[in-house]
Design an enzyme around this catalytic site. Structure first.
Site, short mmCIF file in Angstrom:
data_model
loop_
_atom_site.label_atom_id
_atom_site.label_comp_id
_atom_site.label_asym_id
_atom_site.label_seq_id
_atom_site.Cartn_x
_atom_site.Cartn_y
_atom_site.Cartn_z
CD GLU A 161 1.89 9.45 2.75
OE1 GLU A 161 1.49 8.67 1.89
OE2 GLU A 161 3.08 9.81 2.82
CB VAL A 196 8.84 10.55 6.21
CG1 VAL A 196 10.01 11.27 5.55
CG2 VAL A 196 9.34 9.47 7.14
N GLY A 214 8.53 27.58 16.64
CA GLY A 214 7.96 26.28 17.01
C GLY A 214 8.58 25.05 16.37
CD GLU A 236 11.29 19.28 19.06
OE1 GLU A 236 10.80 19.23 20.21
OE2 GLU A 236 10.62 19.17 18.03
CG ASP A 250 14.10 14.64 12.54
OD1 ASP A 250 13.12 14.11 13.11
OD2 ASP A 250 14.00 15.27 11.47
CE LYS A 290 11.39 14.17 9.70
NZ LYS A 290 11.66 15.61 9.83
#
Lengths: 301, 301
Positions: A150, A153, A207, A210, A221, A225
């Site tokens: 779960e 994504v 945070g 990256e 990314d 997803k």
């Protein structure tokens, strides 16, 4: 009391948050007859552990104090992550190793190894869902165990369970959304007139940018997803490389001002549907009217 | 094949839509071993029916052609809705009679009568959830039957099942949203400078403004929905009359222009949480920045 033995592979932020939940919800879980026992932990560089009952409180305290697991001497093991998965005593393997977006490895191997032993698997790693969803699901089914994913994504939003558990006899025909936080944050702050370097520095501080943000900025990314969503919800059988993908690195101040002059804002939108020639998946920057719902999806929301 | 006998009480738009689903998904349902048989139907003014197998296609065709059920002579019954509930042969009673927002009746009586016979109940009527959720849930539990009510609030969005089925060990701490379509439609069109009379006429034409829109305009519908959400998701034990409620009838063109001058729009916002002095529920018009997510909830979305 039902006792469930956990092997936690990878011990970054997700594993820490999960372990904290085990601590904080301990009473509630026990009231429901559930007792969780951690019997194996692997990390990239903080040591691997094996034991009859690695207490979540101690794991967290040890990391907090020392930054690694070497202080838990009696539980330290020389076994690798894969060896632990193949040999440790557990019921459920929780795969939380870092994402390798262009192959889904080594997470796919980890999951296969656990499933082949007849162990349940939970992963927060979208790589295996983007690259090997069908194979892993089929293997879990053949072994009679559960394979759950779960949080891969839209973590925090139960998108897969929502569809499976609450929309019986419904068919997902289209997926449309903003799936990458970093690009959404960057685009929003660029639109406010901030300089790219400042925006990236702020994102790093908070945070979610990256050290190397190129996988986000170039749309990989988001593509992974979207692939995961379409594979699970539409049985699309896609790979991330099948997505028509455009990132945001080419977007200039002039583009943003041109959009604003039209009463619009630029968002990195993900869209997927099953067309006449099969699945179609697109990740691209789109000019969206400010009155549109997607324009209101701000920063990390 | 598992055969499930249905008694459908009330046959307006919701019942027609449900009956069409039975027709359209018949093959899929049968492939899963489910066969639905309608054995009783009641309406306000179109006749009541009882029979071994009232075919959904025939019910819909009859209403389409005649506007009432009198043509289905052999199935016509003189039994009232409550008598049908008490006497007909069925497994699940589907309560779709019109909402009476200040009492939840007669739907509460209907549901009690079915539960007392040990029948499962599904309702799309928010009255019983707003006024008698605890009592009906306890009765269903004592009788060992199911009491389901997903579509009572935010029809199309599985909000109750979402929380129960996909967020285990999570606690709903706050509810915030726009729950009434009519007021949202009216406010949006007033903001565009349209006259109230024209807006209401358009809403009536499109089917979501009632002949008497005062329950919507005065915030009662939103209050009942907020109550239902808080009773189910937060165990609030509220009645709709406990909601601090303000409608939109007092809002003038000047108010709307003043909001716009601030870069804001007016929305009828519902908010609920459990405070130090117990549950707090508010329905009121609020000025919302145009960049806010709630500002983008337009018309009937």
């Amino acid at each position: 009391m039902k006792e469930i033995k956990l092997a936690i592979m990878g011990f970054g932020n997700a594993a820490k948050a999960f372990t904290k939940i085990l601590v904080n919800k301990k009473r509630e879980l026990e009231a429901d007859g559930l007792y969780f026992r951690i019997t194996a932990v692997s990390t990239g560089s903080k040591g691997n552990l094996q034991g009859a009952n690695l207490l979540p409180e101690e794991l967290l305290a040890c990391l907090e104090t020392h930054g690694h697991f070497r202080a838990l001497e009696s539980s330290l093991t020389g076994l690798s992550t894969l060896e632990l998965i193949q040999q440790a005593d557990y019921d459920v393997m929780i795969e939380l190793t870092p994402l390798e977006i262009f192959s889904g490895q080594p997470a796919i191997n980890h999951i296969e190894a656990a499933l082949n032993r007849g162990k349940h698997v939970i992963t927060a790693n979208k790589g295996p869902i983007a690259w090997a969803y069908k194979e892993l699901t089929a293997l879990a089914q053949a072994q009679g165990v559960r394979f759950l994913y779960e949080t891969t994504v839209m973590d925090g939003t139960p998108i897969f369970n929502l569809t499976k558990a609450t929309l019986p006899y419904c068919k997902v025909t289209q997926i449309k959304g903003i799936l990458n936080t970093t690009t959404n944050f960057v685009l929003e702050h660029l639109a406010k007139g901030e300089a790219l370097d400042d925006v990236m520095a702020e994102g790093r501080r908070r945070g979610f940018v990256e050290a190397d943000p190129s996988l986000d900025i170039d749309g990989w990314d988001a593509a992974a997803k979207l692939t995961a969503l379409m594979n699970v919800l539409m049985d699309a059988g896609l790979k991330p490389t099948d997505v028509k993908r455009q990132g945001i690195s080419h977007i200039t101040e002039a583009d943003i001002k041109a959009a604003q002059a039209e009463g619009k804002t630029i968002k990195l939108l993900c869209k997927g549907h099953i067309g006449q020639n099969g699945p179609e998946a697109v990740v691209e920057p789109v000019r969206i009217p400010l009155s549109d719902l997607y324009a209101a999806i701000d920063e990390t929301s």
